[in-house]
Scaffold this active site. Structure first.
Site, PDB file in Angstrom:
ATOM      1  N   GLU A  58       0.813  -1.224   0.000  1.00  0.00           N
ATOM      2  CA  GLU A  58       0.000   0.000   0.000  1.00  0.00           C
ATOM      3  C   GLU A  58       0.843   1.269   0.000  1.00  0.00           C
ATOM      4  O   GLU A  58       0.439   2.275   0.579  1.00  0.00           O
ATOM      5  CB  GLU A  58      -0.939   0.026   1.220  1.00  0.00           C
TER       6      GLU A  58
ATOM      7  N   GLU B 159      -6.561  -7.099  -1.295  1.00  0.00           N
ATOM      8  CA  GLU B 159      -7.093  -6.936   0.056  1.00  0.00           C
ATOM      9  C   GLU B 159      -8.544  -6.581  -0.014  1.00  0.00           C
ATOM     10  O   GLU B 159      -8.920  -5.530  -0.494  1.00  0.00           O
ATOM     11  CB  GLU B 159      -6.368  -5.813   0.807  1.00  0.00           C
TER      12      GLU B 159
HETATM   13  C1  LIG Z   1      -6.347  -8.078   4.129  1.00  0.00           C
HETATM   14  C2  LIG Z   1      -5.644  -7.522   5.278  1.00  0.00           C
HETATM   15  O1  LIG Z   1      -4.609  -8.020   5.606  1.00  0.00           O
HETATM   16  N1  LIG Z   1      -6.178  -6.496   5.937  1.00  0.00           N
HETATM   17  C3  LIG Z   1      -5.953  -5.094   5.711  1.00  0.00           C
HETATM   18  C4  LIG Z   1      -7.255  -4.403   5.823  1.00  0.00           C
HETATM   19  O2  LIG Z   1      -7.177  -3.035   5.880  1.00  0.00           O
HETATM   20  C5  LIG Z   1      -6.268  -2.455   6.757  1.00  0.00           C
HETATM   21  C6  LIG Z   1      -6.370  -0.972   6.704  1.00  0.00           C
HETATM   22  O3  LIG Z   1      -5.797  -0.447   5.575  1.00  0.00           O
HETATM   23  C7  LIG Z   1      -4.906  -2.990   6.457  1.00  0.00           C
HETATM   24  O4  LIG Z   1      -3.939  -2.392   7.277  1.00  0.00           O
HETATM   25  C8  LIG Z   1      -4.928  -4.478   6.637  1.00  0.00           C
HETATM   26  O5  LIG Z   1      -3.686  -5.017   6.454  1.00  0.00           O
END
Ligand SMILES: CC(=O)N[C@H]1CO[C@H](CO)[C@@H](O)[C@@H]1O
Ligand SMILES: *[C@@H]1O[C@H](CO)[C@@H](O)[C@H](O)[C@H]1NC(C)=O
Ligand SMILES: *[C@@H]1O[C@H](CO)[C@@H](O)[C@H](O)[C@H]1NC(C)=O
Ligand SMILES: *[C@@H]1O[C@H](CO)[C@@H](O)[C@H](O)[C@H]1NC(C)=O
Ligand SMILES: *[C@@H]1O[C@H](CO)[C@@H](O)[C@H](O)[C@H]1NC(C)=O
Ligand SMILES: *[C@@H]1O[C@H](CO)[C@@H](O)[C@H](O)[C@H]1NC(C)=O
Ligand SMILES: CC(=O)N[C@H]1CO[C@H](CO)[C@@H](O)[C@@H]1O
Length: 863
Positions: free
Chosen positions: A187, A256
Site C-alpha cells: 500500500e 485486500e
Molecule cells: C487483508 C488484510 O490483511 N487487511 C488489511 C485491511 O485493511 C487495513 C487498513 O488499511 C490494512 O492495514 C490491513 O492489512
C-alpha cells in the site's frame, strides 16, 4: 424426499476443480501472467484467495483453519511476513512456534492450496510498528520506506533472507512448492506523495530489487499505481470492480478485501453484511464499469485473484498495532477469531466461490461484453464461443429491486445484488439470497447455548502492588520531557516520568495540566492517583486537567505514560512520537508554571515486568502476597491464580468484563492487552445493518455504549490438564474474582432459512460446461453440524410460510405449516440433512398465504 447431506460430494467437487499438478510433490510449475489472469503451467487460472496471518493463531490451529478455508472454496492462502518478530535483534532470526513460516507454508501445501507470500517487509496489518523491528529505527541516518541507502540495505537483506529460506525449502512453484506469488512493499501508493521524488525512486528500487531475487514467481505491489513492469499493481479496498491495472499486459487483481474491519479499543464492533461482501466480490468478477471509463478500459479488464481477510485471529501479547488496536483481530471474517466458521458468511462465500468456479472457463476465455439492462442494471457476458457463455447480471441500485430480461428470459434482481449464470440461462447464485446455514450469534462464545464456564470466584488469588514512580537503580535524570518510543525502545508499554515541585508559601491550589502525544497516562501526585487520560485510534493525543492541592514542601509528581500498540500506518508513521510532551501548573496565584523543561527522572517499564511476574518461574515467589481479602479496584496491581481448564478440545476465552485495563498471561503466554473499561460511544450502531449501498469501515457497527472487547482468546494449546497459571496486570482497577473461563460445550444451534424462489444449491451444477446438469432443481434447506463428531439431536423450529424472528428466536407467522415432525424424521441422528423446499402444503391457509413468497425456516441443535 429427504436425503443425507452429501459432504463427500462437496469435497469431491472441490478436488475436481482444484486438481492440478502443483501439489504433486516434485512437480514443478511455471507461473506467469497475461492481461487476463495468472497463468500456471500455461493455463489461465481464476484463483480465490484468503488471508490467514500465521502468528495470529497457533501452529496447532493452522491445519483446521486451512482445511476450513479450502472447504470454503479458496485456492490460495495469503499472508504477510512479520519482520519484527522474525528478526528481534539485528542478525538474530527467529522462525519458530507461531512464527514458523516454513511450517505454515508447508501446512498450506499439504492441504493442496497455494500461497501468496506478502514479504513486504512493510506489513501494516494492524501489527506493532507495521512489522518493522524497533532496532531499525535506531540505525544512524535511517529513513524508512524511501530512497535511503541504510533502509534499502536492510530491506534487501530481509527480503533476500525470506526468499532464500523459501528457496532452500523448495517452496516456490518452480521448485514444486506452493508459492505462486510474492509481494514487495504494501500500500505504498497511498502514502507515496508524502515522500516526494525519493519515494518514486524507492518504488523503482523496490521493484528492481524484488525481481533480482529471482523467485521465479510474479511479484505484486498493492495499491501502487506506478508499480514498474513487470510488477503487477493490485487493488485494495472495499470494492475493486472499478480498478484497472497500470498496463494492458497485467491482470486485474484484488489483494485486500475487507471482509469486515479491525477493532480498536473504545470503538463499536465493525461488521460487514455478507450480502454486500458477496456483492463486491461478484461485481469484481463481473467488472461493472461506469459509462465513462468502461469502453476506454475494456481491453484491460481481467480477473484472477481476489483476497478476503478469511481469518483474522488474535493480536497476542504486544503484537497489536496502533494506536489502540484491540487484541481481537476477528475482522468479522468467514472464520472467526477462535477458528470456527462464521455463518452465514462462510457458507454464502463458499457458494459464491463455487458459482465463480462454474464460470472459470468462460472468465479466462474472453473479456466481458457489457449489456445495459436498464437504469443501474447491467449484464457482463463472457463468451467462449458465439453460443456458449456465462453471465453476471447486476442490479447496483441501492434501493430498488428489478426485473430484467436477458437473452429472452426474465430474471428478478434484488437491489444491490449480482446473479451468476454459468450457462447464460440458469441462476446458480445471487449475492443477496443467502441460502447457507446460519448461526444464532456472531461468534461461538456468544451463542449462549454452547458455552461452558469456569468461575474464578473461589480461586486462590495472590497479588503484588506495583510501585508508583521510580523503582530501580536503572532510572536516569534528564532535563525536559523525553519522547517515549525513543526512550523505551518498545521494550515495555510503560515509561515513568517523575519530578518534584517545591511549593511557594501560601499558593497551593490550582490545576495540573498534562499533555500527551499518546496513548494513555496515569498521573500521581504525592503517590496518590490524581487522573487518567487516553486517546483513541484516530486521535491518540489527549490532555489531563485536574484540580490539585499541593502539600507543604516537596511535592512529587509521577506520570505513568503507556503505549497501546505502535503506529502501523501512514506516511512517516515510524517517527511519530508518543509520551508526555507538556506539564503545566496552572491557575496558581503567581501564574502558570510550565515545568516541562525542568529535571525529570525516567524509569522504563514496571517493577513487576522487570521481576518477570508474568513468568511461570515466579509463580511461587515471595513477591506474591496472599491474604484474606483480595484487593479490588486498585490501580497498578498484579494478580495471580491457577485454574483448571474446562474439558474439551476447543479454544478457551477469558471473560475479563470485570477488569479495567491491563495485560494477561496464561502459563507465561501473552494473551494480549485487555481494556473492557473503555466503552464505545453510545450511538452509531445498527444491529441489523442494511446490506444495500456502499459500505465502509463504519457503516455497520454493533455494541455501542459497551466495552469494545470483553472476551480474550486463550488457545487450547496453551493450557494443559491440571493447574494453569493466570497472571494479570491491572492498571486501572478491577475485580479478578469475577473472571470466568469459557469454552464450548457439545451443543450447537444451527439454522437454515430458504425461500421458494431461491436458487437450488450451487453444487447441483456441473462445472465448466454449457450443458449444466441440474441434479436438483428446487432450493433446499441444508443443515450440517460444524463438528463432524456431532449429530443433530433435536429440532427447535421447523416452519414453512412467513416465519418471523431470527436464528435462535424463530416464531410462526400467520401463514404457517408446522414441519417439525417431518424435519425431525429427516434430520435427527444425522450429521446433516437437506430438505427440498416444497411449494405446496395442505396445512397452509390459502387466504393468509396468497401472494406470499414462502420461506422454510429450520432451527436444529447438534450435540
Ligand atoms: C487483508 C488484510 O490483511 N487487511 C488489511 C485491511 O485493511 C487495513 C487498513 O488499511 C490494512 O492495514 C490491513 O492489512
Ligand atoms: C533463477 O532461479 C531458477 C530456478 O531456481 C534458475 O534456474 C535460474 O538460473 C535463476 N536465475 C538467476 C538469474 O539466478
Ligand atoms: C538536573 O539534573 C542534573 C543531572 O542530570 C544535575 O546536574 C542538575 O543539577 C539538576 N538540576 C536541578 C535544578 O536540579
Ligand atoms: C527519536 O530520536 C531520533 C534520533 O535518534 C530523532 O531523530 C527523532 O526525532 C526522535 N523521535 C521523536 C518522535 O522524538
Ligand atoms: C509452585 O508450587 C506448587 C505447589 O507447591 C507446585 O505444584 C508448583 O509446581 C510450583 N511451581 C513452580 C513454578 O515452582
Ligand atoms: C462476561 O461476564 C459478565 C459479568 O462479569 C457477564 O455479564 C457477561 O454475560 C459475560 N459474557 C459472556 C459472553 O459470558
Ligand atoms: C520549600 C518551601 O518553600 N516550602 C514551603 C511550602 O509551604 C509552606 C507553607 O504553606 C512553607 O512553610 C514551606 O516553607
Amino acid at each position: 424426499m429427504a436425503r443425507g447431506f452429501n459432504r463427500l460430494a462437496i469435497v469431491l467437487l472441490c478436488v475436481l476443480i482444484c486438481e492440478c499438478s502443483w501439489f504433486e510433490e516434485g512437480r514443478c510449475s511455471t507461473v506467469s501472467y497475461d492481461h487476463r489472469a495468472l497463468v500456471i503451467d500455461g493455463k489461465r487460472r481464476v484463483l480465490l484467495s484468503g488471508s490467514v496471518h500465521y502468528p495470529r493463531t497457533t501452529p496447532e490451529m493452522w491445519p483446521e483453519i486451512i482445511r476450513l478455508s479450502k472447504e470454503g472454496g479458496l485456492d490460495v492462502i495469503e499472508t504477510y511476513v512479520f519482520w519484527n518478530n522474525h528478526e528481534p535483534e539485528r542478525g538474530q532470526y527467529y522462525f519458530e512456534g507461531r512464527f514458523d513460516l516454513v511450517k505454515f507454508v508447508k501446512t498450506v501445501q499439504e492441504a493442496g492450496l497455494l500461497v501468496h507470500l506478502r514479504i513486504g517487509p512493510y506489513a501494516c496489518a494492524e501489527w506493532n510498528y507495521g512489522g518493522f523491528p524497533m532496532w531499525l529505527h535506531f540505525l544512524p541516518g535511517i529513513q524508512f520506506r524511501t530512497n535511503n541507502a541504510i533502509f534499502k540495505n536492510e530491506m534487501k537483506r530481509f527480503l533476500a533472507k525470506v526468499v532464500n529460506l523459501m528457496k532452500e525449502e523448495r517452496l516456490f512453484a518452480s521448485q514444486g512448492g506452493p508459492i505462486i506469488l510474492a509481494q514487495v512493499e504494501n500500500e505504498y501508493g497511498n502514502v507515496e506523495s508524502s515522500y516526494g521524488q525519493p519515494g518514486e525512486l524507492y518504488v523503482q528500487w523496490a521493484a528492481k530489487t524484488a525481481v533480482s531475487l529471482n523467485t521465479t514467481v510474479p511479484w505484486v505491489m498493492c495499491a501502487q499505481g506506478d508499480a514498474p513492469d513487470p510488477i503487477i499493481n493490485t487493488c485494495n479496498g472495499f470494492y475493486c470492480d472499478q480498478f484497472t491495472p497500470n498496463s494492458p499486459s497485467k491482470p486485474k487483481m484484488w489483494t485486500e478485501n475487507y471482509s469486515g474491519w479491525f477493532l480498536s479499543f473504545g470503538y463499536p464492533i465493525p461488521y460487514r453484511p455478507v450480502e454486500d461482501l458477496a456483492f463486491s466480490v461478484a461485481r469484481f468478477f463481473e467488472y461493472g464499469g461506469t459509462f465513462q471509463n468502461y469502453y476506454m478500459f475494456l481491453s484491460m479488464f481481467s480477473i484472477v485473484l481476489y483476497v478476503v481477510q478469511y481469518f483474522g485471529g488474535t493480536n497476542f501479547g504486544r503484537t497489536a498495532g496502533g494506536p489502540l488496536v484491540a487484541t481481537s483481530y476477528d475482522y468479522d471474517a468467514p472464520i472467526d477469531e477462535y477458528g470456527f466458521i462464521r455463518q452465514p458468511k462462510w457458507g454464502h462465500l463458499r457458494d459464491l466461490h463455487k458459482a465463480i468456479k462454474l464460470c472459470e472457463e468462460y472468465l479466462i476465455s474472453s473479456d466481458p461484453t457489457l449489456e445495459k439492462l436498464g437504469r443501474n442494471l447491467e449484464a457482463h457476458v463472457y463468451y467462449k464461443s458465439s453460443n456458449s457463455c456465462a453471465a453476471f447480471l447486476a442490479n447496483f441500485d441501492s434501493i430498488s429491486d428489478a426485473r430484467v430480461t436477458f437473452k429472452g428470459n426474465e430474471y428478478f434482481l434484488p437491489a444491490w445484488s449480482v446473479s451468476i449464470l454459468p450457462d447464460c440461462k440458469n441462476v446458480v447464485f445471487n449475492t443477496a439470497k443467502v441460502v447457507s446455514q446460519r448461526h444464532p450469534a456472531e461468534n461461538a462464545f456468544t451463542r449462549s447455548t454452547s458455552t461452558h464456564e469456569v468461575s474464578l470466584a473461589t480461586s486462590d488469588w495472590s497479588w503484588y502492588q506495583e510501585y508508583v514512580g521510580i523503582w530501580g537503580t536503572n532510572s536516569f535524570t534528564k532535563s525536559g520531557l523525553l519522547e517515549q518510543i525513543n526512550t523505551t525502545k518498545d521494550t515495555s508499554d510503560f515509561l515513568w516520568y517523575s519530578t518534584r515541585y517545591v511549593n511557594s508559601t501560601e499558593d497551593r491550589d490550582g490545576f495540573l495540566n498534562v499533555q500527551s502525544m499518546g496513548h494513555v497516562a496515569l498521573v500521581f501526585v504525592n503517590k496518590k492517583l490524581l487522573g487518567l487520560g487516553y486517546g483513541n485510534h484516530d486521535d491518540e493525543k489527549f490532555s489531563i486537567a485536574q484540580r490539585i492541592s499541593l502539600e507543604e514542601g516537596i511535592n512529587t509528581l509521577d506520570i505513568l505514560s503507556m503505549m497501546v500498540g505502535l503506529q502501523n500506518y501512514g506516511p512517516w508513521f515510524d517517527v511519530q512520537g508518543a509520551g508526555i510532551d507538556e506539564v503545566v501548573l496552572a491557575g496558581f496565584m503567581n501564574g502558570n508554571r510550565d515545568i516541562s523543561s525542568q529535571n525529570w527522572t525516567y524509569q522504563v517499564g514496571l517493577k513487576g515486568e522487570h521481576l518477570g511476574l508474568d513468568k511461570i518461574s515466579l509463580a511461587n515467589s515471595s513477591y506474591w502476597s496472599h491474604g484474606s481479602s483480595l484487593p479490588v479496584a486498585n490501580s497498578l496491581i498484579w494478580y495471580k491464580t491457577t485454574f483448571l481448564s474446562p474439558q474439551g478440545k476447543g479454544p478457551l476465552a477469558l471473560n475479563l468484563s470485570s477488569m479495567g485495563k491491563g495485560q494477561a498471561w496464561v502459563n507465561g503466554h501473552g494473551i494480549g492487552r485487555y481494556w473492557p473499561a473503555y466503552l464505545s460511544p453510545p450511538t452509531g450502531c445498527t444491529e441489523n445493518c442494511d446490506y444495500r449501498g456502499n459500505h465502509d469501515s463504519s457503516t455497520c457497527q454493533r455494541k455501542c455504549g459497551q466495552p469494545t472487547q470483553t472476551l480474550y482468546h486463550v488457545p487450547r494449546a496453551w493450557v494443559h490438564s491440571g493447574e494453569n497459571l493466570l497472571v494479570l496486570h491491572e492498571e486501572l482497577g478491577g475485580d479478578p474474582s469475577k473472571i470466568t473461563v469459557l469454552t464450548q460445550t457439545d451443543a450447537e444451534v444451527i439454522c437454515s432459512v430458504v425461500s421458494e424462489d431461491d436458487p437450488p444449491p450451487v453444487d447441483s451444477w456441473k462445472p465448466n460446461t454449457n450443458e449444466l446438469v441440474s441434479r436438483q432443481s428446487q432450493p433446499e434447506v441444508r443443515l450440517a453440524c460444524s463438528d463432524e463428531r456431532r449429530l443433530i439431536s433435536s429440532i427447535n423450529f421447523a416452519g414453512f410460510g412467513n416465519p418471523g424472528g431470527n436464528c435462535g428466536s424463530f416464531v410462526p407467522g400467520d401463514c404457517h405449516a408446522d414441519m417439525s415432525s417431518f424435519v425431525r424424521k429427516a434430520c435427527v441422528g444425522k450429521k446433516g440433512c437437506s430438505i427440498p423446499v416444497m411449494t405446496e402444503s395442505e396445512e397452509l391457509d390459502d387466504g393468509l398465504c396468497s401472494g406470499l413468497v414462502k420461506r422454510f425456516a429450520v432451527e436444529a441443535v447438534c450435540s
